[in-house]
Design an enzyme around this catalytic site. Structure first.
Site, PDB file in Angstrom:
ATOM      1  N   LYS A  18     -14.384  41.572 -28.802  1.00 19.91           N
ATOM      2  CA  LYS A  18     -15.149  42.238 -27.743  1.00 19.91           C
ATOM      3  C   LYS A  18     -15.883  43.467 -28.269  1.00 19.91           C
ATOM      4  O   LYS A  18     -17.091  43.626 -28.089  1.00 19.91           O
ATOM      5  CB  LYS A  18     -14.214  42.652 -26.581  1.00 19.91           C
ATOM      6  CG  LYS A  18     -13.475  41.474 -25.943  1.00 19.91           C
ATOM      7  CD  LYS A  18     -12.586  41.908 -24.790  1.00 19.91           C
ATOM      8  CE  LYS A  18     -11.396  42.771 -25.183  1.00 19.91           C
ATOM      9  NZ  LYS A  18     -10.382  42.069 -25.992  1.00 19.91           N
ATOM     10  N   ARG A  94      -8.924  43.820 -15.837  1.00 17.42           N
ATOM     11  CA  ARG A  94      -7.916  43.160 -16.645  1.00 17.42           C
ATOM     12  C   ARG A  94      -6.744  42.669 -15.807  1.00 17.42           C
ATOM     13  O   ARG A  94      -5.767  42.169 -16.350  1.00 17.42           O
ATOM     14  CB  ARG A  94      -7.402  44.207 -17.617  1.00 17.42           C
ATOM     15  CG  ARG A  94      -7.190  43.747 -19.020  1.00 17.42           C
ATOM     16  CD  ARG A  94      -6.718  44.995 -19.739  1.00 17.42           C
ATOM     17  NE  ARG A  94      -6.403  44.824 -21.102  1.00 17.42           N
ATOM     18  CZ  ARG A  94      -7.232  45.159 -22.098  1.00 17.42           C
ATOM     19  NH1 ARG A  94      -8.443  45.594 -21.857  1.00 17.42           N
ATOM     20  NH2 ARG A  94      -6.818  45.052 -23.321  1.00 17.42           N
ATOM     21  N   ARG A 129      -7.223  44.887 -38.759  1.00 18.95           N
ATOM     22  CA  ARG A 129      -8.262  45.757 -38.197  1.00 18.95           C
ATOM     23  C   ARG A 129      -8.096  47.206 -38.648  1.00 18.95           C
ATOM     24  O   ARG A 129      -6.999  47.736 -38.736  1.00 18.95           O
ATOM     25  CB  ARG A 129      -8.212  45.727 -36.672  1.00 18.95           C
ATOM     26  CG  ARG A 129      -9.116  46.813 -36.056  1.00 18.95           C
ATOM     27  CD  ARG A 129      -9.350  46.673 -34.600  1.00 18.95           C
ATOM     28  NE  ARG A 129      -8.171  46.287 -33.865  1.00 18.95           N
ATOM     29  CZ  ARG A 129      -8.213  45.740 -32.655  1.00 18.95           C
ATOM     30  NH1 ARG A 129      -9.364  45.538 -32.060  1.00 18.95           N
ATOM     31  NH2 ARG A 129      -7.087  45.401 -32.059  1.00 18.95           N
ATOM     32  N   ARG A 158      -4.678  51.168 -35.546  1.00 21.27           N
ATOM     33  CA  ARG A 158      -4.205  51.444 -34.180  1.00 21.27           C
ATOM     34  C   ARG A 158      -2.699  51.249 -34.077  1.00 21.27           C
ATOM     35  O   ARG A 158      -2.172  50.290 -34.621  1.00 21.27           O
ATOM     36  CB  ARG A 158      -4.917  50.502 -33.195  1.00 21.27           C
ATOM     37  CG  ARG A 158      -6.200  51.105 -32.659  1.00 21.27           C
ATOM     38  CD  ARG A 158      -7.043  50.120 -31.910  1.00 21.27           C
ATOM     39  NE  ARG A 158      -6.353  49.364 -30.867  1.00 21.27           N
ATOM     40  CZ  ARG A 158      -6.977  48.527 -30.046  1.00 21.27           C
ATOM     41  NH1 ARG A 158      -8.292  48.362 -30.149  1.00 21.27           N
ATOM     42  NH2 ARG A 158      -6.307  47.862 -29.131  1.00 21.27           N
ATOM     43  N   ARG A 169       0.913  41.976 -26.281  1.00 20.84           N
ATOM     44  CA  ARG A 169      -0.404  42.169 -25.636  1.00 20.84           C
ATOM     45  C   ARG A 169      -1.016  40.827 -25.269  1.00 20.84           C
ATOM     46  O   ARG A 169      -1.602  40.669 -24.194  1.00 20.84           O
ATOM     47  CB  ARG A 169      -1.346  42.935 -26.576  1.00 20.84           C
ATOM     48  CG  ARG A 169      -1.048  44.432 -26.638  1.00 20.84           C
ATOM     49  CD  ARG A 169      -1.591  45.067 -27.895  1.00 20.84           C
ATOM     50  NE  ARG A 169      -3.044  44.967 -27.999  1.00 20.84           N
ATOM     51  CZ  ARG A 169      -3.722  45.113 -29.147  1.00 20.84           C
ATOM     52  NH1 ARG A 169      -3.075  45.374 -30.269  1.00 20.84           N
ATOM     53  NH2 ARG A 169      -5.033  45.030 -29.145  1.00 20.84           N
TER      54      ARG A 169
HETATM   55  P1  AP5 Z   1     -12.517  43.733 -32.158  1.00 22.52           P
HETATM   56  O1  AP5 Z   1     -13.971  43.594 -31.969  1.00 22.52           O
HETATM   57  O2  AP5 Z   1     -11.937  45.075 -32.400  1.00 22.52           O
HETATM   58  O3  AP5 Z   1     -11.738  42.969 -30.978  1.00 22.52           O
HETATM   59  P2  AP5 Z   1     -11.478  43.383 -29.447  1.00 22.52           P
HETATM   60  O4  AP5 Z   1     -11.581  42.127 -28.651  1.00 22.52           O
HETATM   61  O5  AP5 Z   1     -12.339  44.523 -29.070  1.00 22.52           O
HETATM   62  O6  AP5 Z   1      -9.955  43.772 -29.581  1.00 22.52           O
HETATM   63  P3  AP5 Z   1      -9.041  44.877 -28.901  1.00 22.52           P
HETATM   64  O7  AP5 Z   1      -7.696  44.716 -29.586  1.00 22.52           O
HETATM   65  O8  AP5 Z   1      -9.672  46.206 -28.922  1.00 22.52           O
HETATM   66  O9  AP5 Z   1      -8.885  44.367 -27.479  1.00 22.52           O
HETATM   67  P4  AP5 Z   1      -7.728  44.725 -26.506  1.00 22.52           P
HETATM   68  O10 AP5 Z   1      -8.217  44.057 -25.299  1.00 22.52           O
HETATM   69  O11 AP5 Z   1      -6.376  44.358 -26.942  1.00 22.52           O
HETATM   70  O12 AP5 Z   1      -7.693  46.312 -26.562  1.00 22.52           O
HETATM   71  P5  AP5 Z   1      -8.333  47.444 -25.685  1.00 22.52           P
HETATM   72  O13 AP5 Z   1      -8.842  48.485 -26.599  1.00 22.52           O
HETATM   73  O14 AP5 Z   1      -9.241  46.892 -24.646  1.00 22.52           O
HETATM   74  O15 AP5 Z   1     -12.119  42.760 -33.383  1.00 22.52           O
HETATM   75  C1  AP5 Z   1     -10.784  42.672 -33.840  1.00 22.52           C
HETATM   76  C2  AP5 Z   1     -10.773  42.502 -35.378  1.00 22.52           C
HETATM   77  O16 AP5 Z   1     -11.365  41.256 -35.721  1.00 22.52           O
HETATM   78  C3  AP5 Z   1     -11.584  43.570 -36.122  1.00 22.52           C
HETATM   79  O17 AP5 Z   1     -10.945  43.888 -37.315  1.00 22.52           O
HETATM   80  C4  AP5 Z   1     -12.933  42.889 -36.383  1.00 22.52           C
HETATM   81  O18 AP5 Z   1     -13.557  43.394 -37.519  1.00 22.52           O
HETATM   82  C5  AP5 Z   1     -12.528  41.425 -36.544  1.00 22.52           C
HETATM   83  N1  AP5 Z   1     -13.532  40.497 -36.035  1.00 22.52           N
HETATM   84  C6  AP5 Z   1     -14.305  40.641 -34.906  1.00 22.52           C
HETATM   85  N2  AP5 Z   1     -15.129  39.596 -34.752  1.00 22.52           N
HETATM   86  C7  AP5 Z   1     -14.871  38.744 -35.794  1.00 22.52           C
HETATM   87  C8  AP5 Z   1     -15.406  37.463 -36.167  1.00 22.52           C
HETATM   88  N3  AP5 Z   1     -16.351  36.840 -35.450  1.00 22.52           N
HETATM   89  N4  AP5 Z   1     -14.897  36.879 -37.276  1.00 22.52           N
HETATM   90  C9  AP5 Z   1     -13.925  37.474 -38.009  1.00 22.52           C
HETATM   91  N5  AP5 Z   1     -13.388  38.691 -37.711  1.00 22.52           N
HETATM   92  C10 AP5 Z   1     -13.848  39.309 -36.596  1.00 22.52           C
HETATM   93  O19 AP5 Z   1      -7.044  47.987 -24.907  1.00 22.52           O
HETATM   94  C11 AP5 Z   1      -6.006  48.652 -25.584  1.00 22.52           C
HETATM   95  C12 AP5 Z   1      -4.934  49.087 -24.602  1.00 22.52           C
HETATM   96  O20 AP5 Z   1      -5.493  50.007 -23.636  1.00 22.52           O
HETATM   97  C13 AP5 Z   1      -4.301  47.983 -23.739  1.00 22.52           C
HETATM   98  O21 AP5 Z   1      -3.257  47.327 -24.407  1.00 22.52           O
HETATM   99  C14 AP5 Z   1      -3.829  48.792 -22.524  1.00 22.52           C
HETATM  100  O22 AP5 Z   1      -2.632  49.471 -22.787  1.00 22.52           O
HETATM  101  C15 AP5 Z   1      -4.954  49.797 -22.334  1.00 22.52           C
HETATM  102  N6  AP5 Z   1      -6.019  49.298 -21.442  1.00 22.52           N
HETATM  103  C16 AP5 Z   1      -7.321  49.047 -21.769  1.00 22.52           C
HETATM  104  N7  AP5 Z   1      -7.999  48.580 -20.711  1.00 22.52           N
HETATM  105  C17 AP5 Z   1      -7.121  48.546 -19.677  1.00 22.52           C
HETATM  106  C18 AP5 Z   1      -7.229  48.122 -18.331  1.00 22.52           C
HETATM  107  N8  AP5 Z   1      -8.385  47.657 -17.802  1.00 22.52           N
HETATM  108  N9  AP5 Z   1      -6.121  48.199 -17.543  1.00 22.52           N
HETATM  109  C19 AP5 Z   1      -4.954  48.660 -18.035  1.00 22.52           C
HETATM  110  N10 AP5 Z   1      -4.781  49.055 -19.311  1.00 22.52           N
HETATM  111  C20 AP5 Z   1      -5.858  49.001 -20.134  1.00 22.52           C
END
Ligand code: AP5
Length: 222
Positions: A18, A94, A129, A158, A169
């Site tokens: 994402k 979410r 990552r 992270r 997760r």
């Molecule tokens: P990356 O682009 O970083 O992936 P992402 O989908 O953004 O992953 P996240 O782990 O950030 O998503 P998440 O939903 O778990 O975390 P969030 O920050 O929202 O890519 C991942 C890796 O893969 C990177 O190393 C990248 O280089 C590589 N990659 C990318 N594309 C690739 C490709 N095509 N091919 C190969 N490699 C690739 O949330 C974190 C925490 O915040 C949650 O656990 C929760 O506690 C809280 N939180 C956030 N939003 C809410 C909400 N709405 N409600 C409640 N709690 C929330």
């Protein structure tokens, strides 16, 4: 008259790409990226009240309480830059409660992107990552290593990216995904996220370019 700006949601499991796609979408379409994960991590490192509430949940891989996150998002969505340039919501809604909060405010996307990636690949992506705290750019030790040693030296991991936490997760994601998705079925587009990032972006680019063109045409005729 000026056309209505784009309104986009991007969803998918942890590490489905994402954040990576959002960097590219923002660069091309100029929409405002609203990532609840990024905002929460910034609140945690600044030690704010929201950050103090959120920290434990995030570090253990659980969701932060709906009311905390929803207040944060609705405040951000009401700012002027969003009204002018459109929005790209990443990581929100979410849960079904979060989706219902937006429905009540009549906030709906033009497109709901669902990045689809197999579980074993997600775990490898999380564990590899790395983040650049000064630019916010996302790297991967194998897939996308940093451009030089200076960047390399400042990369951080992270706290929720250990294999054990990624698994929990992922489980929480799966419990919620269907009920959130069901709210947006009419505008949902599933995209195979297990391809090179440029290939994934190409598909998103095509969809958004078409949407933008439709909006321009309807504002010219109306
Ligand atoms: P990356 O682009 O970083 O992936 P992402 O989908 O953004 O992953 P996240 O782990 O950030 O998503 P998440 O939903 O778990 O975390 P969030 O920050 O929202 O890519 C991942 C890796 O893969 C990177 O190393 C990248 O280089 C590589 N990659 C990318 N594309 C690739 C490709 N095509 N091919 C190969 N490699 C690739 O949330 C974190 C925490 O915040 C949650 O656990 C929760 O506690 C809280 N939180 C956030 N939003 C809410 C909400 N709405 N409600 C409640 N709690 C929330």
């Amino acid at each position: 008259s000026k056309s209505e700006p784009l309104k986009v949601m991007i969803s998918g499991a942890p590490a489905s790409g994402k954040g990576t796609q959002c960097e590219m979408i923002v660069q091309k379409f100029g929409v405002v990226h609203i990532s609840t994960g990024d905002i929460l991590r910034a609140e945690v490192s600044a030690g704010t009240e929201i950050g103090m509430k959120a920290k434990e949940y995030m570090n253990s891989g659980r969701l932060v309480p709906d009311e905390v996150v929803t207040a944060m998002v609705t405040a951000r969505l009401s700012l002027k830059d969003v009204k002018e340039n459109g929005w790209l919501l990443d990581g929100y809604p979410r849960s079904s409660a979060q989706a219902q909060s937006l429905e009540k405010l009549n906030i709906r996307p033009d497109l709901y992107i669902m990045l689809d990636v197999p579980d074993d690949i997600l775990i490898d992506r999380c564990v590899g990552r790395r983040l650049d705290p000064s630019t916010g750019k996302i790297y991967h030790i194998k897939n996308f290593p940093p451009e030089n040693e200076e960047i390399q030296a400042r990369l951080v991991t992270r706290p929720d990216d250990t294999e054990e936490k990624v698994k929990s997760r992922l489980q929480i994601y799966k419990q919620n995904a269907e009920s959130v998705l069901s709210t947006y079925l009419d505008v949902m587009k599933k995209i195979d996220g297990n391809r090179p990032k440029e290939v994934v972006f190409n598909e998103i680019d095509t969809l958004l370019s078409r949407l933008q063109k439709d909006k321009e045409e309807s504002s010219n005729s109306g």
